[in-house]
Scaffold this motif. Structure first.
Motif, PDB file in Angstrom:
ATOM      1  N   UNK A  57       0.867  -1.179   0.000  1.00 38.53           N
ATOM      2  CA  UNK A  57       0.000   0.000   0.000  1.00 38.53           C
ATOM      3  C   UNK A  57       0.901   1.225   0.000  1.00 38.53           C
ATOM      4  N   UNK A  58       0.970   1.922  -1.150  1.00 38.93           N
ATOM      5  CA  UNK A  58       1.869   3.077  -1.275  1.00 38.93           C
ATOM      6  C   UNK A  58       1.128   4.406  -1.167  1.00 38.93           C
ATOM      7  N   UNK A  59      -0.203   4.337  -1.120  1.00 36.01           N
ATOM      8  CA  UNK A  59      -0.957   5.583  -0.989  1.00 36.01           C
ATOM      9  C   UNK A  59      -2.411   5.311  -0.637  1.00 36.01           C
ATOM     10  N   UNK A  60      -2.973   6.187   0.183  1.00 32.97           N
ATOM     11  CA  UNK A  60      -4.390   6.096   0.536  1.00 32.97           C
ATOM     12  C   UNK A  60      -4.998   7.494   0.403  1.00 32.97           C
ATOM     13  N   UNK A  61      -5.931   7.645  -0.545  1.00 30.11           N
ATOM     14  CA  UNK A  61      -6.624   8.925  -0.721  1.00 30.11           C
ATOM     15  C   UNK A  61      -8.033   8.812  -0.144  1.00 30.11           C
ATOM     16  N   UNK A  62      -8.442   9.837   0.610  1.00 29.82           N
ATOM     17  CA  UNK A  62      -9.774   9.821   1.216  1.00 29.82           C
ATOM     18  C   UNK A  62     -10.497  11.123   0.925  1.00 29.82           C
TER      19      UNK A  62
ATOM     20  N   UNK B 187     -14.937   8.215   0.670  1.00 24.94           N
ATOM     21  CA  UNK B 187     -14.575   7.604  -0.604  1.00 24.94           C
ATOM     22  C   UNK B 187     -13.061   7.373  -0.585  1.00 24.94           C
ATOM     23  N   UNK B 188     -12.658   6.116  -0.601  1.00 22.50           N
ATOM     24  CA  UNK B 188     -11.257   5.741  -0.391  1.00 22.50           C
ATOM     25  C   UNK B 188     -10.674   5.173  -1.680  1.00 22.50           C
ATOM     26  N   UNK B 189      -9.513   5.670  -2.068  1.00 22.24           N
ATOM     27  CA  UNK B 189      -8.777   5.118  -3.204  1.00 22.24           C
ATOM     28  C   UNK B 189      -7.435   4.595  -2.697  1.00 22.24           C
ATOM     29  N   UNK B 190      -7.224   3.289  -2.882  1.00 24.42           N
ATOM     30  CA  UNK B 190      -5.963   2.656  -2.468  1.00 24.42           C
ATOM     31  C   UNK B 190      -5.036   2.561  -3.673  1.00 24.42           C
ATOM     32  N   UNK B 191      -3.782   2.999  -3.481  1.00 23.40           N
ATOM     33  CA  UNK B 191      -2.748   2.828  -4.500  1.00 23.40           C
ATOM     34  C   UNK B 191      -1.853   1.681  -4.074  1.00 23.40           C
ATOM     35  N   UNK B 192      -1.829   0.639  -4.895  1.00 24.33           N
ATOM     36  CA  UNK B 192      -1.099  -0.582  -4.562  1.00 24.33           C
ATOM     37  C   UNK B 192       0.028  -0.798  -5.557  1.00 24.33           C
ATOM     38  N   UNK B 193       1.108  -1.396  -5.071  1.00 24.23           N
ATOM     39  CA  UNK B 193       2.287  -1.616  -5.908  1.00 24.23           C
ATOM     40  C   UNK B 193       2.735  -3.072  -5.771  1.00 24.23           C
ATOM     41  N   UNK B 194       3.016  -3.703  -6.915  1.00 27.00           N
ATOM     42  CA  UNK B 194       3.632  -5.039  -6.948  1.00 27.00           C
ATOM     43  C   UNK B 194       4.739  -4.980  -7.991  1.00 27.00           C
TER      44      UNK B 194
ATOM     45  N   UNK C 238       1.918   1.940   3.754  1.00 23.06           N
ATOM     46  CA  UNK C 238       3.007   1.140   4.290  1.00 23.06           C
ATOM     47  C   UNK C 238       2.593  -0.284   4.623  1.00 23.06           C
ATOM     48  N   UNK C 239       1.281  -0.548   4.662  1.00 25.62           N
ATOM     49  CA  UNK C 239       0.822  -1.916   4.922  1.00 25.62           C
ATOM     50  C   UNK C 239       1.150  -2.824   3.741  1.00 25.62           C
TER      51      UNK C 239
ATOM     52  N   UNK D 225       6.862  -3.509 -10.553  1.00 26.59           N
ATOM     53  CA  UNK D 225       6.655  -2.336 -11.420  1.00 26.59           C
ATOM     54  C   UNK D 225       5.183  -2.108 -11.761  1.00 26.59           C
ATOM     55  N   UNK D 226       4.325  -2.920 -11.169  1.00 24.00           N
ATOM     56  CA  UNK D 226       2.896  -2.834 -11.494  1.00 24.00           C
ATOM     57  C   UNK D 226       2.169  -1.988 -10.453  1.00 24.00           C
ATOM     58  N   UNK D 227       1.394  -1.019 -10.931  1.00 24.25           N
ATOM     59  CA  UNK D 227       0.583  -0.166 -10.040  1.00 24.25           C
ATOM     60  C   UNK D 227      -0.890  -0.501 -10.218  1.00 24.25           C
ATOM     61  N   UNK D 228      -1.601  -0.581  -9.094  1.00 27.72           N
ATOM     62  CA  UNK D 228      -3.040  -0.859  -9.107  1.00 27.72           C
ATOM     63  C   UNK D 228      -3.763   0.198  -8.276  1.00 27.72           C
ATOM     64  N   UNK D 229      -4.974   0.520  -8.678  1.00 34.30           N
ATOM     65  CA  UNK D 229      -5.808   1.453  -7.913  1.00 34.30           C
ATOM     66  C   UNK D 229      -7.142   0.773  -7.619  1.00 34.30           C
ATOM     67  N   UNK D 230      -7.592   0.872  -6.387  1.00 31.20           N
ATOM     68  CA  UNK D 230      -8.873   0.310  -5.961  1.00 31.20           C
ATOM     69  C   UNK D 230      -9.658   1.414  -5.260  1.00 31.20           C
ATOM     70  N   UNK D 231     -10.917   1.593  -5.676  1.00 22.91           N
ATOM     71  CA  UNK D 231     -11.757   2.636  -5.085  1.00 22.91           C
ATOM     72  C   UNK D 231     -12.988   2.004  -4.447  1.00 22.91           C
ATOM     73  N   UNK D 232     -13.343   2.492  -3.280  1.00 25.50           N
ATOM     74  CA  UNK D 232     -14.530   2.007  -2.577  1.00 25.50           C
ATOM     75  C   UNK D 232     -14.911   2.970  -1.471  1.00 25.50           C
ATOM     76  N   UNK D 233     -15.743   2.506  -0.543  1.00 24.16           N
ATOM     77  CA  UNK D 233     -16.259   3.373   0.513  1.00 24.16           C
ATOM     78  C   UNK D 233     -16.031   2.767   1.891  1.00 24.16           C
TER      79      UNK D 233
END
Length: 659
Positions: free
Chosen positions: A260-265, A399-406, A441-442, A408-416
């Protein structure tokens, strides 16, 4: 001397009698149950007591065009039971001091009231007329309405009368013209009548338009990668090739960890839906509970007659001018649900439309839900929850957007995530699936990565809720008649209900295809019906007289009808072309195409589209050609039923060829 009160339904008459005339007793004459006291007679109707019909019986005895041009061919027929009853009333209780119209308090009730007045005058009952306008059948509301009588809105009643006459003209003339033109081919289409209606046909065209898109859709394959990490489910794609999806799968399977490299709220407030007018109630009941609109409207009327809700046929969704005891109604709704009442008696949301007819649909009484029949229980619970939610604060969401990293791959997940449920505490029909709580950091462990093959989907079939919304936007029908028009299309076999969705049938699509070529004015849901709606509004506001409106309509509609008649040959050609696609064999007499047809009593036969020769076939089973009978040389068929397969000759029968 008695005053005469006219109610629309038996339960309404009983409620009025109990609230206003404690000495009223029940009586019966000519099968009509009414109430009589020392000073009043309360008579219930059964909805409309008059309907329009064609004066001359027999479809072949008059030209359908004459129904449009000759106003004398359309006759208003009254229920003979009420005609006998009112004659007896005139003989027994004259003079009547005054007539109080206490029918349902809407435009349709206004028209039903004038029907009763017309019949009373024909039977010799004449007295001053006043109107009793009730928002509910609670005793206090009935007494208020009785002491605040108003004038009958004659112009509003006339606008409804115009609609009924116009619908009769279109229905009788159009249905007869299309049916008589195509009568030889109707058995092959699986029907005895092809009906047309001013609202029915454009409503069907909306279903056909969607059905064409569904049938024309070509699905294309695609692949997606589904990643599961704890309670988190992430989809990545679509991929046009399976190989690309598998590359991502292999990368994630090898790494097995998401950082978890970023959490937007962002804070969001979700407000309750506005109060219920008729159309919104029918849409939401269908969407949330799955009850068809016509049945839902009938149940709402039953709840009203039982004194549980305010009048359900309303165009208003805004509380304001109406005297609603919110403290009492909120308490009743909360006790019915076993819910905690809101802390403040203040609306958190209100509607925007005040049509001046009735308040929004509101629950009035506490009731044990278990004592109600199943469908009534579900709808009354919905009304209570919807009303109670209006007094709860908006739901507070993140409204939460998680920025995930694996790698070189970046993923974004949005939910509530729900901070404060607010009105969602009582409004169970909206559910929010929450994202798990994580912070920057998780690390999330990937438990499974899979590649899923799927296909692009066609446009979804229209739900009844969506169709009602389209009809409202296009001003097709009224809040009360829209559900009825949907049911008419279902009864005619033009559409079918699958779960909560409505689909046009082959017959429905054939009818619209024919009319689009021969008389598009009958199909277009906009122009023709908009003119009628504007005409009705002008009558209701007193700007246009009923006779003037009908003359103008007959002239306007005649051009549409003549267009339909001018294309008779085209209609026949189009039906033949359509049916030839269903050819089973060739006619032994003329070599024409023979198709499967159904008689009025359910029997089946093969019909020649050219010479109308008929060959009998069994009532059940799929039929396919199997050459010719060696005995009589008629076409031979294979009949496949669930439990057996056999050969059948129209002349020799099945036994000789049983297998």
């Amino acid at each position: 001397m008695h005053e005469l009160l006219i109610a629309e339904k038996a339960k309404a008459a009983e409620a009025i009698a109990r609230a206003l005339f404690p000495d009223a007793r029940r009586s019966t004459y000519y099968g009509i149950r009414f109430f009589i006291s020392a000073s009043a007679i309360i008579v219930p109707l059964s909805g409309h007591i008059a309907d329009y019909d064609v004066r001359v019986s027999g479809w072949n005895r008059i030209d359908p065009r004459d129904i449009v041009t000759n106003s004398r061919l359309l006759v208003k027929r009254y229920d003979t039971r009420y005609e006998r009853f009112f004659l007896w009333l005139a003989r027994t209780y004259q003079p009547i001091s005054r007539i109080i119209i206490a029918t349902d308090a809407d435009e349709e009730g206004e028209n039903i009231g004038t029907e009763a007045l017309e019949l009373l005058q024909r039977c010799g009952v004449d007295a001053p007329v006043v109107r009793m306008w009730m928002h509910s059948l609670q005793p206090g509301e009935i007494r208020r309405a009785y002491h605040e009588l108003r004038d009958l809105q004659w112009s509003v009643a006339a606008s409804v009368e115009a609609r009924r006459i116009i619908d009769a003209i279109v229905g009788f003339s159009g249905t007869r013209e299309l049916t008589l033109t195509l009568r030889p081919y109707l058995p092959a289409l699986g029907t005895q009548v092809l009906s047309i209606g001013r609202v029915q046909t454009p409503t069907l065209s909306l279903l056909v338009e969607r059905e064409r898109k569904i049938r024309a859709f070509t699905p294309k394959p695609f692949w997606k990668v589904v990643i599961e990490a704890g309670s988190l489910k992430i989809e990545r794609g679509p991929f046009s090739s399976e190989a690309d999806a598998q590359k991502l799968q292999q990368l994630l399977a090898a790494h097995r960890v998401l950082h978890v490299v970023g959490v937007e709220q962002r804070h969001e407030a979700r407000s309750p839906l506005p109060p219920l007018h008729t159309t919104r109630a029918l849409q939401l009941i269908n969407q949330f509970i799955g009850i068809p609109a016509q049945r839902a409207l009938s149940i709402l009327e039953r709840l009203y007659l039982n004194g549980l809700i305010t009048y359900p046929r309303t165009s208003t969704d805004r509380y304001g001018r109406y005297k609603i005891d919110h403290r009492s109604c909120v308490s009743a709704a909360a006790r019915t649900l076993g819910a905690k009442p809101p802390t403040r008696l203040q609306l958190s949301v209100n509607g925007s439309v005040d049509a001046g007819d009735h308040p929004p649909i509101t629950p009035l009484k506490q009731v044990s839900l278990n004592t109600l029949p199943r469908a009534q229980r579900a709808i009354y619970e919905f009304i209570c929850r919807h009303y109670l939610a209006l007094f709860y604060p908006p739901a507070q969401l993140l409204r939460v957007t998680l920025q995930l990293q694996a790698r070189d791959l970046s993923l974004r997940v949005t939910g509530y995530r729900i901070r404060n449920p607010g009105f969602l505490t009582v409004y169970k029909y909206i559910r929010i699936v929450e994202l798990p709580t994580v912070k920057r950091g998780d690390t999330l462990t990937i438990s499974q990565v899979s590649v899923v093959r799927s296909e692009t989907k066609p446009p979804p079939a229209l739900t009844e809720s969506k169709l009602l919304k389209q009809m409202e936007e296009l001003k097709l029908g009224t809040k009360s008649t829209r559900p009825e028009m949907i049911e008419v299309n279902l009864e005619r076999g033009y559409a079918v209900r699958t779960g909560r969705s409505l689909r046009a049938t082959d017959l429905g699509m054939a009818v619209i295809s024919l009319l689009e070529k021969a008389a598009p004015g009958l199909v277009n849901p906009r122009a023709f019906n908009r003119e009628v709606r504007e005409m009705m509004d002008a009558i209701a506001s007193g700007k246009l007289r009923l006779d003037e409106a009908l003359r103008a309509f007959r002239t306007r509609y005649l051009s549409v009808f003549d267009q339909l008649r001018a294309h008779r040959t085209l209609l026949i050609q189009e039906v033949q072309k359509l049916l030839k696609q269903r050819t089973i064999t060739q006619c032994p007499s003329c070599g024409g195409s023979m198709v499967l047809a159904t008689g009025s009593r359910g029997g089946r036969y093969l019909l020649c589209l050219n010479c109308q020769v008929r060959l009998p076939v069994p009532r059940k089973g799929d039929i396919s050609p199997a050459g010719y009978c060696p005995r009589c040389f008629l076409p031979l068929f294979v009949v496949r039923e669930k439990t057996r397969t056999y050969k059948y000759c129209p002349s020799c029968g099945p036994s000789r060829y049983a297998s």
